[in-house]
Write a protein that holds these residues in place. Structure first.
Motif, PDB file in Angstrom:
ATOM      1  N   ILE A   1       0.115  16.928   1.735  1.00 49.98           N
ATOM      2  CA  ILE A   1      -0.941  17.993   1.915  1.00 49.98           C
ATOM      3  C   ILE A   1      -1.617  17.603   3.447  1.00 49.98           C
ATOM      4  O   ILE A   1      -2.211  16.582   3.228  1.00 49.98           O
ATOM      5  N   GLY A   2      -1.597  18.252   4.385  1.00 51.11           N
ATOM      6  CA  GLY A   2      -2.428  17.941   5.532  1.00 51.11           C
ATOM      7  C   GLY A   2      -3.776  17.815   5.367  1.00 51.11           C
ATOM      8  O   GLY A   2      -4.550  18.830   4.699  1.00 51.11           O
ATOM      9  N   GLY A   3      -4.447  17.096   6.065  1.00 55.46           N
ATOM     10  CA  GLY A   3      -5.948  16.946   6.222  1.00 55.46           C
ATOM     11  C   GLY A   3      -6.433  16.610   7.517  1.00 55.46           C
ATOM     12  O   GLY A   3      -5.988  15.876   8.235  1.00 55.46           O
ATOM     13  N   HIS A   4      -7.703  17.300   7.902  1.00 58.94           N
ATOM     14  CA  HIS A   4      -8.340  17.091   9.446  1.00 58.94           C
ATOM     15  C   HIS A   4      -9.630  17.171   9.082  1.00 58.94           C
ATOM     16  O   HIS A   4     -10.422  18.313   8.874  1.00 58.94           O
ATOM     17  N   PRO A   5     -10.470  16.065   8.762  1.00 55.19           N
ATOM     18  CA  PRO A   5     -11.924  16.065   8.875  1.00 55.19           C
ATOM     19  C   PRO A   5     -12.351  16.354  10.255  1.00 55.19           C
ATOM     20  O   PRO A   5     -12.051  15.459  11.140  1.00 55.19           O
ATOM     21  N   MET A   6     -13.203  17.213  10.237  1.00 52.22           N
ATOM     22  CA  MET A   6     -13.922  17.842  11.641  1.00 52.22           C
ATOM     23  C   MET A   6     -15.053  16.963  12.141  1.00 52.22           C
ATOM     24  O   MET A   6     -16.005  17.553  11.975  1.00 52.22           O
ATOM     25  N   ALA A   7     -14.631  15.724  12.082  1.00 51.47           N
ATOM     26  CA  ALA A   7     -15.809  14.802  12.133  1.00 51.47           C
ATOM     27  C   ALA A   7     -15.560  13.719  13.192  1.00 51.47           C
ATOM     28  O   ALA A   7     -14.060  13.288  13.098  1.00 51.47           O
ATOM     29  N   GLY A   8     -16.067  12.919  13.888  1.00 57.63           N
ATOM     30  CA  GLY A   8     -15.702  11.877  14.675  1.00 57.63           C
ATOM     31  C   GLY A   8     -16.724  11.397  15.410  1.00 57.63           C
ATOM     32  O   GLY A   8     -17.910  11.775  15.338  1.00 57.63           O
ATOM     33  N   SER A   9     -16.524  10.437  16.587  1.00 53.04           N
ATOM     34  CA  SER A   9     -17.562   9.850  17.401  1.00 53.04           C
ATOM     35  C   SER A   9     -16.702   9.424  18.455  1.00 53.04           C
ATOM     36  O   SER A   9     -15.362   9.294  18.520  1.00 53.04           O
ATOM     37  N   GLU A  10     -17.494   9.276  19.695  1.00 48.55           N
ATOM     38  CA  GLU A  10     -16.929   8.707  20.911  1.00 48.55           C
ATOM     39  C   GLU A  10     -16.507   7.249  20.571  1.00 48.55           C
ATOM     40  O   GLU A  10     -15.819   6.620  21.356  1.00 48.55           O
ATOM     41  N   ARG A  11     -17.226   6.830  19.778  1.00 50.03           N
ATOM     42  CA  ARG A  11     -17.122   5.091  19.247  1.00 50.03           C
ATOM     43  C   ARG A  11     -15.921   4.948  18.217  1.00 50.03           C
ATOM     44  O   ARG A  11     -15.825   6.070  17.248  1.00 50.03           O
ATOM     45  N   THR A  12     -15.030   3.896  18.199  1.00 50.09           N
ATOM     46  CA  THR A  12     -13.779   3.986  17.535  1.00 50.09           C
ATOM     47  C   THR A  12     -13.886   2.641  16.662  1.00 50.09           C
ATOM     48  O   THR A  12     -14.835   1.805  16.925  1.00 50.09           O
ATOM     49  N   GLY A  13     -13.026   2.556  15.580  1.00 48.04           N
ATOM     50  CA  GLY A  13     -12.640   1.417  14.831  1.00 48.04           C
ATOM     51  C   GLY A  13     -13.738   1.266  13.710  1.00 48.04           C
ATOM     52  O   GLY A  13     -14.603   2.139  13.614  1.00 48.04           O
ATOM     53  N   TYR A  14     -13.122   0.478  12.860  1.00 43.30           N
ATOM     54  CA  TYR A  14     -13.778   0.443  11.475  1.00 43.30           C
ATOM     55  C   TYR A  14     -15.231  -0.186  11.426  1.00 43.30           C
ATOM     56  O   TYR A  14     -16.078   0.508  10.854  1.00 43.30           O
ATOM     57  N   ALA A  15     -15.883  -0.670  12.709  1.00 41.81           N
ATOM     58  CA  ALA A  15     -16.987  -1.223  12.781  1.00 41.81           C
ATOM     59  C   ALA A  15     -17.972  -0.279  12.964  1.00 41.81           C
ATOM     60  O   ALA A  15     -19.062  -0.145  12.675  1.00 41.81           O
ATOM     61  N   ASN A  16     -17.469   0.979  13.452  1.00 42.71           N
ATOM     62  CA  ASN A  16     -18.353   2.243  13.718  1.00 42.71           C
ATOM     63  C   ASN A  16     -18.213   3.235  12.463  1.00 42.71           C
ATOM     64  O   ASN A  16     -18.869   4.313  12.901  1.00 42.71           O
ATOM     65  N   SER A  17     -17.496   3.037  11.450  1.00 46.33           N
ATOM     66  CA  SER A  17     -17.215   3.703  10.270  1.00 46.33           C
ATOM     67  C   SER A  17     -18.487   3.878   9.423  1.00 46.33           C
ATOM     68  O   SER A  17     -19.404   3.031   9.408  1.00 46.33           O
ATOM     69  N   LYS A  18     -18.933   5.020   8.959  1.00 44.40           N
ATOM     70  CA  LYS A  18     -19.852   5.185   8.112  1.00 44.40           C
ATOM     71  C   LYS A  18     -19.757   6.500   7.235  1.00 44.40           C
ATOM     72  O   LYS A  18     -19.230   7.532   7.593  1.00 44.40           O
ATOM     73  N   SER A  19     -20.113   6.301   5.896  1.00 44.36           N
ATOM     74  CA  SER A  19     -20.070   7.257   4.821  1.00 44.36           C
ATOM     75  C   SER A  19     -20.603   8.653   5.390  1.00 44.36           C
ATOM     76  O   SER A  19     -20.109   9.529   4.945  1.00 44.36           O
ATOM     77  N   LYS A  20     -21.673   8.707   6.014  1.00 45.43           N
ATOM     78  CA  LYS A  20     -22.522  10.031   6.431  1.00 45.43           C
ATOM     79  C   LYS A  20     -21.789  10.600   7.563  1.00 45.43           C
ATOM     80  O   LYS A  20     -22.189  11.569   7.908  1.00 45.43           O
TER      81      LYS A  20
END
Length: 365
Positions: free
Chosen positions: A117-136
């Motif tokens: 099943i394809g998925g695409h969360p319409m969210a992101g940031s100009e910052r990349t990588g796990y260090a910039n991930s956040k649940s919100k």
């Protein structure tokens, strides 16, 4: 939702944010992860975001209820093929890519239609990588779901529930619809943003005067150009037909407005800007689209010693964590001399309430 196991192949900004959101959801979620970046994996384990670290794509993914492919599109296809021998019929294999057609075609070729099943969360940031991930990051963001002809209602309903547990809003559509829509509202804007930045770079003086003045509105509309060039190269290659078609329409519209400017056509110019303004004002005022807002407030402060410190202290006293602060020197398109960047929409609302309550003139966005 009963206890589930979720696997992640790729644990960057999106994969890490999904894993965090699921861990924070209150549901019983066990996570298994593989990434070529061992430092990110180790950090995720230390953070309690990942329960089981694996060194390769192997049978340790067999027990997963959901497996998220979180690399660039072409790498996701390769990883899906590696996973194929280890997939259980109960598993839902999904991805988070910005382009869906090529992925769906490849999954059918691999015989993975019943589990994909394809998925695409319409969210992101100009910052990349796990260090910039956040649940919100996924909070109240649209999460597009694209099923295959073999997708069962049971699997689709389960995936919807999982997306809601992340705090996102599930939307089901065909992969063709998805790719055309995202080309218009995300992919082409990124191409245009990059072209605007390159236009200024190529037109600038040796002293870099344009770069110095390029703040305010220009800096805001080109913020997305700081995103990963590898990712956007990949997107343009895999959604080429839609991007090219819409770019052609955009170029035609630019030619038309250039003619209006050259001929000083007052009515055409007025209609061009007014129609855009009226349509733009109908947009939903939320960060649920593919290009995330930067969660900023603009504040007018007096030009005197200690004025900045007062504002920051006021926010800190209310438990509002400030992400970045800047004095806006070019305010041609801005409404405040101080720009405060915050972490999420809730912080923006709280900051606005606090500052307005103390008599400050505040504009959000």
């Amino acid at each position: 939702m009963s206890s589930i196991t979720c696997g992640f192949i790729g644990l960057g900004l999106i994969g890490g944010s999904i894993a965090r959101a699921l861990k924070d959801s209150g549901e019983e979620v066990r996570t298994v992860a593989y990434d070529t970046n061992k430092k990110a994996l180790t950090q995720a384990y230390q953070d309690g975001v990942v329960d089981v670290l694996v060194s390769d794509i192997d049978s340790r993914f067999s027990d997963c209820d959901y497996i998220f492919l979180c690399a660039p599109v072409k790498v996701n296809m390769e990883n899906a093929e590696k996973l194929r021998p280890f997939l259980s019929p109960k598993t839902v294999l999904t991805d988070v890519g910005s382009v869906k057609t090529e992925m769906h075609v490849r999954m059918e070729e691999l015989g993975l239609g019943p589990v994909f099943i394809g998925g695409h969360p319409m969210a992101g940031s100009e910052r990349t990588g796990y260090a910039n991930s956040k649940s919100k990051l996924l909070q109240n963001a649209y999460y597009i779901i694209t099923k295959t002809p073999e997708t069962t209602q049971e699997k689709l309903d389960g995936y919807r529930r999982l997306v809601k547990a992340m705090g996102a809003i599930p939307l089901v559509m065909t992969y063709g619809q998805h790719d055309f829509i995202t080309a218009a509202v995300s992919h082409v804007p990124h191409v245009i943003s990059a072209s605007l930045v390159n236009l200024v770079r190529d037109s600038d003086s040796p002293d870099g005067e344009m770069r110095m003045i390029a703040a305010g509105g220009f800096k805001d509309i080109t913020r997305i150009s700081s995103s990963s060039p590898v990712m956007w190269q990949n997107i343009c290659l895999t959604n080429a037909d839609n991007v090219s078609r819409l770019l052609g329409d955009y170029i035609d519209s630019l030619e038309e407005i250039r003619k209006a400017i050259d001929s000083k056509d007052e009515d055409r110019l007025m209609d061009f800007f007014d129609s855009a303004r009226r349509y733009r004002d109908t947009f939903i005022d939320a960060s649920s689209g593919p290009i995330k807002t930067d969660n900023a407030v603009h504040v007018e402060i007096p030009d005197e010693t200690g004025a900045l410190a007062v504002v920051i202290t006021m926010l800190a006293a209310q438990g509002i964590d400030v992400k970045n602060v800047g004095i806006v020197h070019n305010r041609e398109f801005e409404t405040g001399s101080l720009r405060i960047e915050l972490h999420d929409e809730n912080d923006v609302k709280k900051a606005e309430k606090v500052l307005v309550g103390h008599g400050y003139q505040v504009t959000v966005g």
